[in-house]
Design a protein around this motif. Structure first.
Motif, PDB file in Angstrom:
ATOM      1  N   THR A  33     108.254  33.226  14.848  1.00 50.63           N
ATOM      2  CA  THR A  33     108.907  31.984  15.256  1.00 50.63           C
ATOM      3  C   THR A  33     107.838  30.948  15.589  1.00 50.63           C
ATOM      4  OG1 THR A  33     108.980  32.742  17.559  1.00 50.63           O
ATOM      5  CG2 THR A  33     110.917  33.196  16.184  1.00 50.63           C
ATOM      6  N   PRO A  34     108.178  29.673  15.659  1.00 51.95           N
ATOM      7  CA  PRO A  34     107.176  28.657  15.986  1.00 51.95           C
ATOM      8  C   PRO A  34     106.532  28.905  17.353  1.00 51.95           C
ATOM      9  CG  PRO A  34     109.171  27.639  15.118  1.00 51.95           C
ATOM     10  CD  PRO A  34     109.497  29.082  15.336  1.00 51.95           C
ATOM     11  N   TRP A  35     105.218  28.756  17.403  1.00 51.77           N
ATOM     12  CA  TRP A  35     104.486  28.849  18.664  1.00 51.77           C
ATOM     13  C   TRP A  35     103.945  27.468  19.020  1.00 51.77           C
ATOM     14  CZ3 TRP A  35     100.911  33.825  18.695  1.00 51.77           C
ATOM     15  CH2 TRP A  35     101.727  34.968  18.715  1.00 51.77           C
ATOM     16  N   LYS A  36     104.183  27.037  20.255  1.00 53.79           N
ATOM     17  CA  LYS A  36     103.707  25.733  20.710  1.00 53.79           C
ATOM     18  C   LYS A  36     102.228  25.744  21.053  1.00 53.79           C
ATOM     19  CE  LYS A  36     108.145  24.180  22.631  1.00 53.79           C
ATOM     20  NZ  LYS A  36     108.841  23.714  23.851  1.00 53.79           N
ATOM     21  N   GLY A  37     101.690  26.916  21.334  1.00 54.51           N
ATOM     22  CA  GLY A  37     100.300  26.983  21.748  1.00 54.51           C
ATOM     23  C   GLY A  37     100.135  26.673  23.216  1.00 54.51           C
ATOM     24  N   ASN A  38      98.895  26.591  23.647  1.00 58.10           N
ATOM     25  CA  ASN A  38      98.583  26.357  25.054  1.00 58.10           C
ATOM     26  C   ASN A  38      98.572  24.864  25.385  1.00 58.10           C
ATOM     27  OD1 ASN A  38      98.199  29.109  25.728  1.00 58.10           O
ATOM     28  ND2 ASN A  38      96.145  29.053  24.847  1.00 58.10           N
ATOM     29  N   PRO A  39      98.706  24.521  26.670  1.00 62.97           N
ATOM     30  CA  PRO A  39      98.648  23.104  27.060  1.00 62.97           C
ATOM     31  C   PRO A  39      97.251  22.527  26.862  1.00 62.97           C
ATOM     32  CG  PRO A  39      98.690  24.524  29.002  1.00 62.97           C
ATOM     33  CD  PRO A  39      98.951  25.411  27.828  1.00 62.97           C
ATOM     34  N   ALA A  40      97.183  21.213  26.694  1.00 64.67           N
ATOM     35  CA  ALA A  40      95.899  20.511  26.573  1.00 64.67           C
ATOM     36  C   ALA A  40      95.314  20.261  27.963  1.00 64.67           C
ATOM     37  CB  ALA A  40      96.105  19.202  25.834  1.00 64.67           C
ATOM     38  N   PRO A  41      93.990  20.093  28.043  1.00 68.33           N
ATOM     39  CA  PRO A  41      92.998  20.210  26.968  1.00 68.33           C
ATOM     40  C   PRO A  41      92.777  21.680  26.578  1.00 68.33           C
ATOM     41  CG  PRO A  41      91.897  19.824  29.053  1.00 68.33           C
ATOM     42  CD  PRO A  41      93.364  19.700  29.328  1.00 68.33           C
ATOM     43  N   ARG A  42      92.513  21.895  25.286  1.00 65.84           N
ATOM     44  CA  ARG A  42      92.373  23.268  24.831  1.00 65.84           C
ATOM     45  C   ARG A  42      91.194  23.501  23.899  1.00 65.84           C
ATOM     46  NH1 ARG A  42      98.146  23.673  21.565  1.00 65.84           N
ATOM     47  NH2 ARG A  42      97.694  22.182  19.909  1.00 65.84           N
ATOM     48  N   ILE A  43      90.344  22.500  23.730  1.00 66.38           N
ATOM     49  CA  ILE A  43      89.098  22.668  22.977  1.00 66.38           C
ATOM     50  C   ILE A  43      87.970  21.989  23.744  1.00 66.38           C
ATOM     51  CG2 ILE A  43      87.836  22.058  20.870  1.00 66.38           C
ATOM     52  CD1 ILE A  43      90.402  22.251  19.323  1.00 66.38           C
ATOM     53  N   MET A  44      86.820  22.649  23.799  1.00 63.86           N
ATOM     54  CA  MET A  44      85.667  22.092  24.499  1.00 63.86           C
ATOM     55  C   MET A  44      84.389  22.541  23.810  1.00 63.86           C
ATOM     56  SD  MET A  44      84.931  20.134  27.046  1.00 63.86           S
ATOM     57  CE  MET A  44      83.391  19.577  27.744  1.00 63.86           C
ATOM     58  N   GLU A  45      83.512  21.599  23.549  1.00 65.49           N
ATOM     59  CA  GLU A  45      82.223  21.962  22.956  1.00 65.49           C
ATOM     60  C   GLU A  45      81.341  22.660  23.981  1.00 65.49           C
ATOM     61  OE1 GLU A  45      80.196  19.284  20.056  1.00 65.49           O
ATOM     62  OE2 GLU A  45      81.631  17.812  20.827  1.00 65.49           O
ATOM     63  N   THR A  46      80.441  23.493  23.467  1.00 65.00           N
ATOM     64  CA  THR A  46      79.375  24.065  24.284  1.00 65.00           C
ATOM     65  C   THR A  46      78.056  23.673  23.637  1.00 65.00           C
ATOM     66  OG1 THR A  46      79.164  26.154  23.076  1.00 65.00           O
ATOM     67  CG2 THR A  46      80.881  26.032  24.766  1.00 65.00           C
ATOM     68  N   SER A  47      76.958  24.017  24.269  1.00 65.92           N
ATOM     69  CA  SER A  47      75.654  23.630  23.728  1.00 65.92           C
ATOM     70  C   SER A  47      75.365  24.317  22.396  1.00 65.92           C
ATOM     71  CB  SER A  47      74.549  23.963  24.731  1.00 65.92           C
ATOM     72  OG  SER A  47      74.573  25.341  25.065  1.00 65.92           O
ATOM     73  N   SER A  48      76.057  25.394  22.088  1.00 63.36           N
ATOM     74  CA  SER A  48      75.782  26.106  20.842  1.00 63.36           C
ATOM     75  C   SER A  48      77.061  26.639  20.213  1.00 63.36           C
ATOM     76  CB  SER A  48      74.804  27.263  21.098  1.00 63.36           C
ATOM     77  OG  SER A  48      75.265  28.086  22.150  1.00 63.36           O
ATOM     78  N   GLY A  49      78.134  25.862  20.325  1.00 66.23           N
ATOM     79  CA  GLY A  49      79.392  26.296  19.733  1.00 66.23           C
ATOM     80  C   GLY A  49      80.560  25.555  20.346  1.00 66.23           C
ATOM     81  N   MET A  50      81.668  26.243  20.469  1.00 66.59           N
ATOM     82  CA  MET A  50      82.851  25.626  21.068  1.00 66.59           C
ATOM     83  C   MET A  50      83.739  26.695  21.686  1.00 66.59           C
ATOM     84  SD  MET A  50      85.205  24.713  17.709  1.00 66.59           S
ATOM     85  CE  MET A  50      86.729  24.527  18.640  1.00 66.59           C
ATOM     86  N   ILE A  51      84.541  26.265  22.643  1.00 72.67           N
ATOM     87  CA  ILE A  51      85.551  27.124  23.248  1.00 72.67           C
ATOM     88  C   ILE A  51      86.909  26.565  22.863  1.00 72.67           C
ATOM     89  CG2 ILE A  51      86.629  27.799  25.440  1.00 72.67           C
ATOM     90  CD1 ILE A  51      83.839  27.968  26.648  1.00 72.67           C
ATOM     91  N   ASN A  52      87.774  27.441  22.352  1.00 68.14           N
ATOM     92  CA  ASN A  52      89.113  26.982  22.031  1.00 68.14           C
ATOM     93  C   ASN A  52      90.155  27.874  22.688  1.00 68.14           C
ATOM     94  OD1 ASN A  52      91.238  28.280  20.022  1.00 68.14           O
ATOM     95  ND2 ASN A  52      89.219  29.087  19.430  1.00 68.14           N
ATOM     96  N   ALA A  53      91.208  27.219  23.163  1.00 66.45           N
ATOM     97  CA  ALA A  53      92.355  27.930  23.726  1.00 66.45           C
ATOM     98  C   ALA A  53      93.617  27.316  23.130  1.00 66.45           C
ATOM     99  CB  ALA A  53      92.364  27.827  25.252  1.00 66.45           C
ATOM    100  N   VAL A  54      93.595  27.138  21.800  1.00 63.38           N
ATOM    101  CA  VAL A  54      94.728  26.517  21.111  1.00 63.38           C
ATOM    102  C   VAL A  54      95.984  27.368  21.263  1.00 63.38           C
ATOM    103  CG1 VAL A  54      95.627  25.811  18.861  1.00 63.38           C
ATOM    104  CG2 VAL A  54      93.262  25.268  19.485  1.00 63.38           C
ATOM    105  N   GLY A  55      95.805  28.682  21.252  1.00 61.16           N
ATOM    106  CA  GLY A  55      96.946  29.563  21.452  1.00 61.16           C
ATOM    107  C   GLY A  55      97.753  29.835  20.201  1.00 61.16           C
ATOM    108  N   LEU A  56      97.059  29.760  19.034  1.00 63.32           N
ATOM    109  CA  LEU A  56      97.692  30.105  17.758  1.00 63.32           C
ATOM    110  C   LEU A  56      98.940  29.265  17.473  1.00 63.32           C
ATOM    111  CD1 LEU A  56      97.289  33.976  18.005  1.00 63.32           C
ATOM    112  CD2 LEU A  56      96.083  32.475  16.427  1.00 63.32           C
ATOM    113  N   GLN A  57      98.872  27.981  17.805  1.00 61.54           N
ATOM    114  CA  GLN A  57      99.988  27.088  17.512  1.00 61.54           C
ATOM    115  C   GLN A  57     100.277  27.100  16.017  1.00 61.54           C
ATOM    116  OE1 GLN A  57      99.357  23.035  18.713  1.00 61.54           O
ATOM    117  NE2 GLN A  57     101.109  22.264  17.579  1.00 61.54           N
ATOM    118  N   ASN A  58     101.543  27.294  15.655  1.00 67.17           N
ATOM    119  CA  ASN A  58     101.929  27.275  14.245  1.00 67.17           C
ATOM    120  C   ASN A  58     103.443  27.110  14.141  1.00 67.17           C
ATOM    121  OD1 ASN A  58     103.204  30.134  13.125  1.00 67.17           O
ATOM    122  ND2 ASN A  58     102.010  30.416  14.999  1.00 67.17           N
ATOM    123  N   PRO A  59     103.948  26.647  12.992  1.00 62.39           N
ATOM    124  CA  PRO A  59     105.386  26.379  12.854  1.00 62.39           C
ATOM    125  C   PRO A  59     106.227  27.588  12.513  1.00 62.39           C
ATOM    126  CG  PRO A  59     104.255  25.705  10.874  1.00 62.39           C
ATOM    127  CD  PRO A  59     103.195  26.157  11.844  1.00 62.39           C
ATOM    128  N   GLY A  60     105.618  28.759  12.353  1.00 62.74           N
ATOM    129  CA  GLY A  60     106.396  29.964  12.076  1.00 62.74           C
ATOM    130  C   GLY A  60     106.472  30.313  10.596  1.00 62.74           C
TER     131      GLY A  60
END
Length: 284
Positions: A33-60
């Motif tokens: 089923t559709p997943w809304k994902g996590n609340p924002a903010p959910r992406i943050m850069e780091t000095s050598s990459g990024m952190i994401n907590a999108v939460g697999l948002q997708n329409p199903g």
């Protein structure tokens, strides 16, 4: 191929990349089923990459079958669908639906929280990994690759469990749990507090785990985690990887995959390499 979650289903990147050049398009996670994902903010850069907590948002799955598969069928490349869920039933229903389509392979994301067992990820318990793998294999003729979480004590035990369950290949690694804090606001940088760390910071860990798993199982391994250059690709191949997936680097440079494919072709010509099997797993 792109790593799941960094390439959508190819629509956005098709303006920059000839999808026909890729070994496969690995889609963003698809749920029942559709997943809304996590609340924002959910992406943050780091000095050598990024952190994401999108939460697999997708329409199903319904939207994916109706919209994304027809788009991908226009190209001469393999279609690998990443499957996610919060229960065994979720996974099985999505797999059953996809088994009736033209997709070439299923990548099973077992880093998802198992809501039936207190939220621990499916991929953190060897018995659960073997069980869910075997249950999926019972209902589909499609090859499956189990995408493993690195957030475990011994990655080889998890990989062996997937192999015992009937997996056709292993995909690793998924992101590593990380955190950032905004010292000015005195708050977490992502609303979920923690997220998945990806990018060059995790490459040495990914490389080590790919090497270990390649020596622990007999099925192919698709290596990923911080790959951004041809040298990164060569390291993973020399560690034993059969396939290569590039993730976070796509955000920095949408052309990174065709560029590396071209560089790899030149490298093979310059070094008189007929097939990558000549250098695959050469380190021991």
């Amino acid at each position: 191929m792109p790593a799941s979650g960094t390439f959508g289903s190819g629509q956005e990147y098709s303006e920059f990349v000839d999808l026909n050049q890729l070994g496969a398009v690995v889609t963003k996670g698809v749920s029942l089923t559709p997943w809304k994902g996590n609340p924002a903010p959910r992406i943050m850069e780091t000095s050598s990459g990024m952190i994401n907590a999108v939460g697999l948002q997708n329409p199903g799955i319904d939207v994916f079958i109706e919209r994304d598969i027809p788009f991908l069928q226009k190209f001469d490349t393999k279609i690998i669908v990443n499957v996610c869920g919060n229960s065994v039933s979720d996974y099985l229903q999505v797999v059953e639906r996809l088994s009736e389509t033209v997709v070439d392979m299923l990548e099973i994301n077992i880093s998802c929280p198992n809501v039936e067992h207190g939220g621990i990820a499916f991929g953190q318990e060897p018995k659960m990994v073997e069980y869910i793998t075997s249950e999926i294999k019972k209902i589909t003729h499609k090859p499956i690759s189990m995408k493993l979480t690195p957030n475990v004590t011994d990655i080889t035990e998890i990989a062996k469990a997937a192999e015992t369950g009937g997996a056709d290949s292993i995909s690793l690694i998924n992101t590593i749990t990380g955190m950032r804090i905004d010292v000015q606001k005195r708050k977490f940088c992502v609303a979920n507090k923690t997220g998945g760390l990806s990018g060059s910071a995790i490459k040495p860990i990914a490389l080590r785990m790919v090497y270990q798993v390649c020596h622990a199982v007999k099925i192919p391994v698709i290596g990923m985690g911080g790959i951004a250059t041809i040298n990164d690709v060569l390291e993973f191949i020399m560690a034993g990887a059969t396939g290569i997936a590039i993730g976070t680097a796509n955000f920095n440079n949408p052309f990174v995959m065709p560029e590396i494919i071209s560089e790899l072709t030149e490298y093979m010509k310059e070094n008189n390499i007929e097939t990558l099997d000549e250098i695959r797993g050469v380190v021991s």
